[in-house]
Design a protein around this motif. Structure first.
Motif, PDB file in Angstrom:
ATOM      1  N   ARG A 170       8.190  11.400 -29.188  1.00 39.00           N
ATOM      2  CA  ARG A 170       7.576  11.433 -30.513  1.00 39.00           C
ATOM      3  C   ARG A 170       8.561  11.100 -31.624  1.00 39.00           C
ATOM      4  O   ARG A 170       8.187  10.473 -32.637  1.00 39.00           O
ATOM      5  CB  ARG A 170       6.976  12.830 -30.755  1.00 39.00           C
ATOM      6  N   VAL A 207       8.044   9.009 -35.309  1.00 35.79           N
ATOM      7  CA  VAL A 207       8.134   9.637 -36.629  1.00 35.79           C
ATOM      8  C   VAL A 207       8.987   8.781 -37.553  1.00 35.79           C
ATOM      9  O   VAL A 207       8.642   8.556 -38.727  1.00 35.79           O
ATOM     10  CB  VAL A 207       8.724  11.062 -36.519  1.00 35.79           C
ATOM     11  N   TYR A 224       7.768   6.743 -40.875  1.00 37.89           N
ATOM     12  CA  TYR A 224       8.435   6.959 -42.164  1.00 37.89           C
ATOM     13  C   TYR A 224       8.814   5.619 -42.787  1.00 37.89           C
ATOM     14  O   TYR A 224       8.640   5.419 -43.990  1.00 37.89           O
ATOM     15  CB  TYR A 224       9.680   7.826 -41.963  1.00 37.89           C
ATOM     16  N   SER A 259      12.241  19.622 -38.077  1.00 37.55           N
ATOM     17  CA  SER A 259      11.022  18.823 -37.991  1.00 37.55           C
ATOM     18  C   SER A 259      10.288  18.701 -39.323  1.00 37.55           C
ATOM     19  O   SER A 259      10.131  19.677 -40.054  1.00 37.55           O
ATOM     20  CB  SER A 259      10.080  19.429 -36.947  1.00 37.55           C
ATOM     21  N   ASP A 289       7.474  16.717 -38.949  1.00 38.19           N
ATOM     22  CA  ASP A 289       6.280  16.161 -38.308  1.00 38.19           C
ATOM     23  C   ASP A 289       5.481  17.298 -37.678  1.00 38.19           C
ATOM     24  O   ASP A 289       6.030  18.128 -36.938  1.00 38.19           O
ATOM     25  CB  ASP A 289       6.704  15.148 -37.241  1.00 38.19           C
TER      26      ASP A 289
END
Length: 303
Positions: free
Chosen positions: A187, A191, A195, A276, A278
Motif C-alpha cells: 500500500r 499512497v 499524493y 501513517s 492513509d
C-alpha cells in the motif's frame, strides 16, 4: 492440513499450565506426590510435605528444577507409615516413681488401703509413650524419588500437550501478521503515487496555464515519501516474525524470548501507525497491534 499441523518429532515449546500425580503403596508405606501449576514470570515452587520429611525438601526442590523452568508450581507430598518401626515405646521410670511417691503419701495422709498395681500405674499419663525413631534419610529418598520423578514426567507431559496447541496457534497468528505487514508494504507506494497525483492537480489548479516545475513537484513528493516511509519498520517486523518462529523451536527460555520479541513488534506497529496519513494503512496498523497483543497474551502461557 496446514503447513504447521505436521508436528515435529520433539516439541520444545511447553505451556506453564500442568498437572502430574503419582503414588506408591506398599505394605509398609504410602507416598503420594501431586504437582499443579499456573502462569508466573519466574519459577515459584511451593512445597507442602509432612514435617518428618522436611529434611528432604532441598533434594525435592533440586529435582523439580531439572524438569521445570517457569511457573507457579504447587507441590503436595503425603506420607503414611503402616509399620510400628517408625516409633519406639518409651518407659519413663522417673515419672512412674514420682507418681508412686505421691500415691503412697496420699495413702498415709488419708489412711487408705494401698492398692496400686502395675497395670494401674502404667495407665498414668506419660509413663509409657511412643517416640519417633530417627528416619533413614537415604532410604526415604530412595522411596520418594521414583513417584516424584513419575509425577514430574506426567506434569511435563501435560505441559507439552498444551504446548502443541499453543505452538499451532502462535504460528498461525504469526503467519497472519506477516501477511498484514506485506499489505502495508504494497500500500505504501500507492499512497505516495496518490499524493503526487493530488499535488500535481492542486498545483495545476493554482497556476492554471503556468508551466509546472516537475523538479519542485518531485522534491515535494520525496519529502512526503520520507515522512511516511515505513520500510525500516516493515523489514524489522518481517525479521521479528521470522525470529519468533525460530525461537518457538528452541529448548530453553522460550517464553521470555517470545515476550521480548512481541514487545519489539508492538513498538514497530506503533511507529507505522504514528507515521501513517492513509486510512487503509492506519487500519492495517491497528490490526497489527491487535494481533500482536493476542500473541503477547498467548506468550504469557509459554514456559
Amino acid at each position: 492440513m496446514t503447513k504447521h499441523q505436521t508436528e515435529r518429532e520433539a516439541i520444545m515449546i511447553k505451556s506453564m499450565t500442568g498437572f502430574g500425580r503419582a503414588e506408591v503403596v506398599t505394605e509398609e508405606r504410602k507416598i503420594t506426590v501431586e504437582l499443579k501449576s499456573v502462569n508466573h514470570r519466574y519459577l515459584d515452587l511451593s512445597i507442602k510435605m509432612p514435617r518428618k520429611l522436611s529434611f528432604l525438601e532441598g533434594a525435592v526442590r533440586n529435582l523439580l528444577k531439572t524438569y521445570i523452568q517457569r511457573g507457579k508450581v504447587d507441590v503436595y507430598i503425603t506420607y503414611e507409615d503402616y509399620t510400628l518401626s517408625s516409633g519406639a515405646l518409651k518407659y519413663n521410670r522417673e515419672l512412674a516413681a514420682e507418681y508412686l511417691t505421691y500415691l503412697r503419701q496420699m495413702q498415709q495422709d488419708f489412711g487408705l488401703d494401698y492398692d496400686i498395681k502395675v497395670s494401674t500405674l502404667s495407665r498414668y499419663p506419660d509413663v509409657f509413650s511412643m517416640e519417633d525413631q530417627a528416619l533413614d534419610e537415604e532410604e526415604l529418598w530412595n522411596y520418594l524419588e521414583p513417584p516424584l520423578r513419575e509425577a514430574c514426567e506426567k506434569f511435563v507431559s501435560t505441559r507439552i500437550q498444551e504446548g502443541r496447541n499453543l505452538e499451532r496457534d502462535l504460528l498461525e497468528k504469526l503467519d497472519g501478521l506477516d501477511e498484514k505487514v506485506t499489505l502495508v508494504e504494497k500500500r505504501s507506494p500507492e499512497v505516495v503515487n496518490a499524493y503526487r497525483t493530488k499535488l500535481e492537480a492542486k498545483v495545476s489548479e493554482l497556476l492554471e496555464d503556468t508551466q509546472i516545475d516537475d523538479n519542485r513537484i518531485a522534491a515535494e513528493v520525496v519529502l512526503f515519501s520520507d515522512k511516511i516511509c515505513n520500510d525500516e519498520e516493515t523489514v524489522r517486523l518481517h525479521s521479528h516474525i521470522k525470529n519468533m518462529k525460530k525461537i518457538i523451536s528452541e529448548k530453553d527460555g522460550v517464553g521470555r524470548k517470545l515476550d521480548f520479541m512481541a514487545q519489539e513488534m508492538n513498538r514497530e506497529a506503533n511507529t507505522i501507525l504514528s507515521k501513517s496519513s492513509d486510512l487503509e494503512i492506519s487500519n492495517i496498523a491497528i490490526d497489527l497491534k491487535t494481533e500482536i497483543e493476542k500473541i503477547r497474551e498467548q506468550v504469557q502461557n509459554v514456559e
